[in-house]
Design a protein around this motif. Structure first.
Motif, PDB file in Angstrom:
ATOM      1  N   GLY A  17       1.903  11.215  -8.272  1.00 40.07           N
ATOM      2  CA  GLY A  17       1.707  12.515  -8.907  1.00 40.07           C
ATOM      3  C   GLY A  17       0.277  12.692  -9.360  1.00 40.07           C
ATOM      4  N   GLU A  18       0.112  13.259 -10.558  1.00 34.21           N
ATOM      5  CA  GLU A  18      -1.214  13.561 -11.085  1.00 34.21           C
ATOM      6  C   GLU A  18      -1.755  12.468 -12.005  1.00 34.21           C
ATOM      7  N   GLN A  19      -1.076  11.311 -12.048  1.00 36.53           N
ATOM      8  CA  GLN A  19      -1.522  10.238 -12.936  1.00 36.53           C
ATOM      9  C   GLN A  19      -2.946   9.790 -12.597  1.00 36.53           C
ATOM     10  N   MET A  23      -8.884   6.591  -1.668  1.00 36.29           N
ATOM     11  CA  MET A  23      -8.865   8.058  -1.588  1.00 36.29           C
ATOM     12  C   MET A  23      -7.453   8.599  -1.403  1.00 36.29           C
ATOM     13  N   SER A  24      -6.656   7.939  -0.540  1.00 37.49           N
ATOM     14  CA  SER A  24      -5.328   8.469  -0.244  1.00 37.49           C
ATOM     15  C   SER A  24      -4.208   7.442  -0.429  1.00 37.49           C
ATOM     16  N   VAL A  25      -4.562   6.190  -0.685  1.00 38.56           N
ATOM     17  CA  VAL A  25      -3.554   5.147  -0.871  1.00 38.56           C
ATOM     18  C   VAL A  25      -3.871   4.321  -2.111  1.00 38.56           C
ATOM     19  N   VAL A  26      -2.829   3.645  -2.611  1.00 37.39           N
ATOM     20  CA  VAL A  26      -2.960   2.784  -3.784  1.00 37.39           C
ATOM     21  C   VAL A  26      -2.321   1.439  -3.443  1.00 37.39           C
ATOM     22  N   ARG A  74       0.873  -1.180   0.000  1.00 37.97           N
ATOM     23  CA  ARG A  74       0.000   0.000   0.000  1.00 37.97           C
ATOM     24  C   ARG A  74       0.907   1.226   0.000  1.00 37.97           C
ATOM     25  N   ILE A  75       0.689   2.108  -0.978  1.00 37.99           N
ATOM     26  CA  ILE A  75       1.562   3.269  -1.176  1.00 37.99           C
ATOM     27  C   ILE A  75       0.709   4.538  -1.159  1.00 37.99           C
ATOM     28  N   PRO A  76       1.172   5.584  -0.474  1.00 35.66           N
ATOM     29  CA  PRO A  76       0.433   6.854  -0.505  1.00 35.66           C
ATOM     30  C   PRO A  76       0.255   7.342  -1.947  1.00 35.66           C
ATOM     31  N   LYS A  77      -0.935   7.807  -2.244  1.00 33.41           N
ATOM     32  CA  LYS A  77      -1.291   8.243  -3.594  1.00 33.41           C
ATOM     33  C   LYS A  77      -0.385   9.368  -4.099  1.00 33.41           C
ATOM     34  N   LYS A  78       0.143  10.180  -3.190  1.00 34.51           N
ATOM     35  CA  LYS A  78       0.979  11.315  -3.600  1.00 34.51           C
ATOM     36  C   LYS A  78       2.208  10.881  -4.400  1.00 34.51           C
ATOM     37  N   PRO A 125      -7.276   0.129 -11.688  1.00 39.72           N
ATOM     38  CA  PRO A 125      -6.827  -1.255 -11.501  1.00 39.72           C
ATOM     39  C   PRO A 125      -6.409  -1.883 -12.830  1.00 39.72           C
ATOM     40  N   GLY A 126      -5.305  -2.621 -12.790  1.00 39.98           N
ATOM     41  CA  GLY A 126      -4.771  -3.277 -13.977  1.00 39.98           C
ATOM     42  C   GLY A 126      -3.719  -2.464 -14.709  1.00 39.98           C
ATOM     43  N   MET A 127      -3.650  -1.157 -14.431  1.00 42.12           N
ATOM     44  CA  MET A 127      -2.633  -0.309 -15.068  1.00 42.12           C
ATOM     45  C   MET A 127      -1.240  -0.698 -14.605  1.00 42.12           C
ATOM     46  N   GLN A 128      -0.286  -0.574 -15.502  1.00 41.32           N
ATOM     47  CA  GLN A 128       1.107  -0.761 -15.127  1.00 41.32           C
ATOM     48  C   GLN A 128       1.771   0.604 -15.118  1.00 41.32           C
ATOM     49  N   VAL A 129       2.469   0.910 -14.035  1.00 38.78           N
ATOM     50  CA  VAL A 129       3.172   2.183 -13.900  1.00 38.78           C
ATOM     51  C   VAL A 129       4.572   1.903 -13.370  1.00 38.78           C
ATOM     52  N   VAL A 130       5.441   2.876 -13.508  1.00 37.55           N
ATOM     53  CA  VAL A 130       6.799   2.762 -12.987  1.00 37.55           C
ATOM     54  C   VAL A 130       6.903   3.688 -11.788  1.00 37.55           C
ATOM     55  N   LEU A 131       7.305   3.109 -10.654  1.00 34.65           N
ATOM     56  CA  LEU A 131       7.519   3.879  -9.430  1.00 34.65           C
ATOM     57  C   LEU A 131       9.003   4.065  -9.214  1.00 34.65           C
TER      58      LEU A 131
END
Length: 160
Positions: free
Chosen positions: A86-88, A114-117, A79-83, A92-98
């Motif tokens: 960024g503005e992405q 709302m605040s976590v992903v 679980r990662i804070p949404k901040k 669900p199912g999307m692949q992103v690079v952190l």
């Protein structure tokens, strides 16, 4: 000149999940990939398949999940804070690079709150057997500086 440890190799590749459509190709980007061979810059199974080949060789390589991105591991979520995204716009199912303390990491979005992903930390290709089409473009001796730095300089490599 044969491919072996600490030689610079430039090659084109196309990759597909075993028995499926092509996922990506370096020819679509235009430039061959450049690596310092034997330094873990590509997946282990592909490195094994390329060892000993020469410029001009074209071949296919089947790489099992264990020799590619590893087997999928259940419960590898965080679980990662949404901040941190960024503005992405996330779904669900999307692949992103952190960006992590260990460098960029591909993750898959599982749930957006709302605040976590919640993300799946397995590599998107984990658990998949892969098939490669390889074309060796160039094999050359690495410079002392490239060996000391651990990466290719110049065309297709690091520009510093």
């Amino acid at each position: 000149m044969k491919i072996e440890k600490d030689r610079v190799v430039r090659f084109h590749y196309a990759v597909a999940e075993a028995g499926k459509e092509q996922l990506e190709s370096s020819k679509a980007v235009g430039e061959p990939l450049a690596i310092l061979f034997g330094r873990g810059q590509i997946i282990p199974g592909l490195e094994k398949a390329m060892d000993g080949h020469e410029a001009g060789d074209s071949f296919k390589a089947a790489v099992t999940a264990a020799d590619a991105y590893g087997e999928r591991r259940d419960g590898l979520t965080q679980r990662i804070p949404k901040k941190h995204f960024g503005e992405q716009k996330l779904a669900p199912g999307m692949q992103v690079v952190l960006n992590t303390n260990f460098g960029p990491r591909a993750v898959t979005i599982e749930k957006v709150g709302m605040s976590v992903v919640d993300v799946d930390l397995n590599h998107p290709m984990a658990g998949k057997d892969l098939e490669f089409d390889i074309e060796i473009v160039e094999v050359r001796e690495a410079s002392e500086e490239e060996i000391a730095h651990g990466h290719v300089h110049g065309e297709g490599g690091h520009q510093h």
